[in-house]
Structures are given as structure tokens and as C-alpha cells.
Design an enzyme around this catalytic site. Sequence first.
Site: not given
Lengths: 338, 390
Positions: B363-364
Site C-alpha cells: 500500500h505504500r
Amino acid sequence: MSSPSAVAAQPGTRELTLSQAVNEALAEEMRRDASVFIVGEDVAEAGTPFKVLSGLVEEFGPERVIDSPISEAGISGIGLGAAMTGMRPVVDIMFGDFMTLVMDQLVNQAAKIHYMSGGRLKAPLTIRTTLGATRRSAAQHSQSLHALVAHVPGVKVVLPATPYDAKGLFKAAIREDNPVVVFEDKMMFAVKGPVPEEEYVLPLGVADVKREGEDVTLVATSSMVYVALDAAEQLAADGVSVEIVDPRTLVPLDRETIVASARKTGRAIVIDEGHRSYGVGAELAALIAEDAFYDLDAPVRRMCAMDVPIPFSPVLEDLTVPTADTVAAEARRLVGKE
Amino acid sequence: MPTDVIMPALGMAQESGKILRWLKSEGDAVEQGAPIMEIETDKVTVEIEAPASGTLAGLRVPEGADVPVGGVVAVILAPGEKTPPETPAGVEPMVTAQVPPPVQRTSGRGRAGRRPLASPKARRLAAERGVDVAALAGSGPHGAVLATDVESTGRGRDGSTAGVPRTPPRLGAIWQRMAERTTQSWQTAPHFYLSREVDAGRLEAWRASTRKRAGYERVTHTDLLVKLVAAALSEHPHVNAQWHEGGIVAAEEVNVGIAVAVDDGLVVPVVHAADRLELREVTARREELVEAARTGTLRPQDVGGGTFTISNLGMYGVDAFSAVLNGPQAAILAVGRIAERVVAIDGHPEVRSMSIFTVSFDHRVVDGARGARFLGTLADLVEEPAGLVP
């Protein structure tokens, strides 16, 4: 010293001290065979400093219980000559330390004569002497020199630990047709144990399992049997089951019994009061390593007298020899229960 | 001058290598280019060739020991040369935590290949029962295997009742590496998952028709997926990327890794520049890589540089699953089995070959919307692989 539990008092037995047992063996053999006589320092009226032979001169007279001058080389020479000419002498060497003076007669003459004469001559000579430290007797009266004698082919070596063994083995020694040296630990003379009323003789070369166990074998000689028995009690409290094998005679040696025990438990400690290096401990350890190798679960350990002269200082002397505590500690290490 | 044999660096970040096996012994004649030792890095097992011809000498590192990169592990002597007194310049094998008996300092006497510690009785029992003492954890001094350790494996003389050693045997490098990397990925990358059921009918038809053509006989679903994923990644460079020092770094190439189960764990050989390869080139490359993975002969370049990974458990009958990211990659595709299912088509029930695709994202690097668009592109390609058909 506690008595070994392996031999319980039974009907037809009495409690004798080891000293009394030896005395009884000698008296019986002297009654049985007129060629048996005793020669040594202070053996007659004094009955030796340890009083082992008390009363024998009264029964058998000074002709068969002969006080000699202080000359171990001379006494042993007299004994060997008598032996070769039909007598069965028992030569008393008060302290095993002075076996060094006996060595030429014993090693070069007595041990060889049967072999060198093609079996025509025999030397039925018995030498009784002592070993063992912790009597505060200093370096020249505390040694355990049985390894020196056991090294020489042609000499049988007996190390009794109990009154029962001492009597039966002593009688066998006197009846042997060639030289036997009996080493008695001078700290064991007061040890008591059951001895049958009835006459008996124990064969040389048969070890005795003094205690049966599963986890570790203690092969112990002479008074070290008591050290082993006390250690076994300590170890039993820790859940370690100890088997104790007493070879009883170093020559001939009951290899089978020793090896079978080591194979059964997979671990062995050899306990002997001679010096550690090049000694009886090394010989027994090597025997186990050779014949029980594939059943060993740990290295064979030796516990012996330190390689130092035995000190006179009681504090130091006690440190030089195996004790129940040190044996138990070593056994715990061996079974991984430190 | 004797020629040093050193522990080579086979990967950028490699700090050490383990000597798995010496293929030649002290004093053996070796030819330049002939394999002399087998080493294992965190990724692969490789044979290392002799850097010169001559006599192999000064072997000072036992099998199983880790050696820092650049460390001299032996020398090769030219005719007439002698082992220099202090040679080779001291390499101390690194003691690793998993090796129970510490590696002995190697003096000139060479303790190479020291066998595991075990009592004579334990060795005999192990031999009788067919147990390898090296696989047992010893309870004795210095970790020595004792009789009780052999007996507690639970295997009787008849070989029945397989038991488990009290402590697990030492893991291979592949498994250790897998454990480290999945732990690191799981603990550092915030995972999220997007699933989509796709119609695999076209994929099946595509494979069937392609296989009839010369040069394409061995095309597999995996090959097709590599091609489709590469095409999708080309359209979504933000997925073909990784989180690096607080920022997103897009990869310059599309390198698709294929998760391959081998005996001692999981390896991920990589099809490099998959977007530029023809389908049959993908097949050829995939076959090479899988074979190398199964035989343990993957080279560092075969497993490095991946930008995306495909993990397919369809052959095991798995309907769907969520994969742990293969860090530092930002996405991994988990492919379930292709199964006939009843689906509604234009209001009517129809039977179609369906498969559930689940993509895990970091998700980064990828947010939900971007991830969903990537999965949409991939699904569309699976259902309509137009233009990718050779």
C-alpha cells in the site's frame, strides 16, 4: 565406610572385620597345610601394627610365624627360596611402599622361575601388603603401588574390598602354585561384613557386581568400592542408577564382567587409588574403550590418586584421592545431570 | 605465486557464501575452469570453477562454513610451488547461529569435513536404524548426539512409527531465506488484496490453439500469464515499482518472477524483459528456469531483478489465495485453479471456465484504485488477449 549391600548377612554367617577375615584365612590354611608359614616384620607378638595377625603366633608358634629383621629384600628372598623348595610362605610387607625393595625378588625371580624352568619349578609365594592413603602416614607410607606389580606377567594381584572377598581370595592365593600379591587397604581393616561360618575359597579372576544399576558403571578397586557405594547412594537420590563392578583381582582380570557392565550402561568411570597416569585406571579404561566402544555413550573416565606424592597435610591428602562426592559429581556430568 | 581461490560475490548485496561441498581435495590436480567447490548464497547454489590450473592446496574452510565474500578459501599451486607458510591469508569461517557445533578455527591441520559429534553408541544405533546423526539435535556435550537422541527419534528397528526429532533439523539456505524474506515483507509492507473472478475460457482456447503451432507445443498457462502480466505491467508502471527509502521507484524493466516450489522451499526465478519476449521465448526461458530451480542450479542472475511475481496454486486445486509480497516488489498475483462454474451471462446461467485472481499490493506503492485498474487491465487481457496472440 559402610558395608556393601550386595552381601547381606544370612543364616550361617557372622559379621567379621576385614582384619579378622584375613586372620581366619591364614589360620585355616596353616591348619590345613603344614607348609604354610608367615614371615615379616612385627608379625608375631605384635601381630603387625594393624593387629591383623594377632593370635597366630600363639597357635602356630614362632617357627611358623617368624619375625624378621627390617629387610624387605631379604624377607622376600627367603620367601621365594622357601617357595621354590616346597613351602607355601606368606611374606608380610607392612607397607606397600616397600614393595619397591621386593621388586627384584618378585619381578626378576619369582615371576620368571616357572617360565624359565620350563614349568619344572614353582614359586607358591604369597605376599600380603597394603595400599591406600588418608591414614596421615605421609608420602612414603601412603602409596598404592599395585600397578607396578600388576604390570609384570607372572604375578597375580588380588585387591579384596570386603571381609568375605578377603578371606576367600586369601585362601585361594595361598593355594596358588605361583606368586600372588594381596593388597589390602590399610583403611579397611575395621570394615565389617558377613562371612560364612563354613569354609569357602573364591576363585581368582572373577569380578563381583557389588551393586546393579542401569545408567553408569563404576569399576572400583579395593577401598574405592566403598567410595563408589557411597556415591551410588547419592546418585540414586538424583535418579541416577549406578552399577558397581569390583574386579577383585587385577591379574587375572575378569574382562567379561567389566565390559558387559559398561556395554549395559553405556557409561563407565574407573576408580582406583593408584596414581592416575600409566596405572590400573588407565588399563581398565582402555579395556572398556576397546571392547565396549560401540556401546559407549560417553567417554570412559578415570578417577585415581593425583600424580603427586601423597601429602602429609590431612587437608591436602584428602584432595589427592577420589571421594564419594567427586565420584558422584563426575557421574552426574557423565549422565548429563550436573 | 599461488593463485588464490576466493569466495566470489554472486549478488550485489551478498556478504558471505557457504562452502557446501569441496569437489576436489587437498593435493588434487585441477584444471582451470573445472568445478572445485559448490557454494551456496542466500539465493542459489553454484559450482565455482578453478581460477587457474595446478594443485589445489591450503583448503582451510570446512564444508558447511560461511565465508565472507572475497575471503581466500584455498590456493592453486603451479608446479614446483609450495603452500606459503601463512597461506591463504586468514579466513575465519563465520559462525552462524544455526550451526550447533561452532566451526573450529581452522589451523593448518585442516578440520575440513569434520563429521557431526555423536557417541559411538549413538552412531551404532543410528546406523542400525537408518537414522542420520547429522539430522539429529544432540543433547550431549558440545551438542553431541547421544544414544537417547537416536532412540527418541522413535523409529524402531523395524523402521515403523516415524517420529520427529526433539528439535528440528537444520534448515537449508533456501528455506531460511524464504522464512527471512516473507517475515520481512509481512512486517514491513502494508499488504492489501484485490480479487477478481475472471473468465479463463479464452485463455484455455488460446493455449489450445497456440499449442498446435510449430515451436509453441509446450506453452503453458503460466507462460500465457507471464505474457499477459507483462503487458498489464507495461500499462501500469506504478505497479511495476517498489518502495525505496521513502519514495516510489519505478522499475526500468518488466521482469516477471515465477514462484516455484522445490524440495526445500520456494524459489522465484525471473523471466527478464518479459514484455519484450515472444511467447515461445517465454516458454523456452520458463522451462530453463524451472529445470534449474528443480535441480538446484539456478544462477544469481536467474533469481535477481524481479519486479512482479506470479504464484499459481491452481494445480493443487486451490480456488483462491492471498500471497505474501515478494519484497521489495509492490505486487504479486495469486492464481487459483481454472474450474467450470455456472455464471450468469446476460440473465442466463452458463457454464464457463473461471479462475479467481488475487493480487497483493504494497500500500505504500499502490493504492486501491490503482491496484483495481491494474487488475482490471489484467482481467481484460485474460478474457480478450487480442494482440498478444502470436
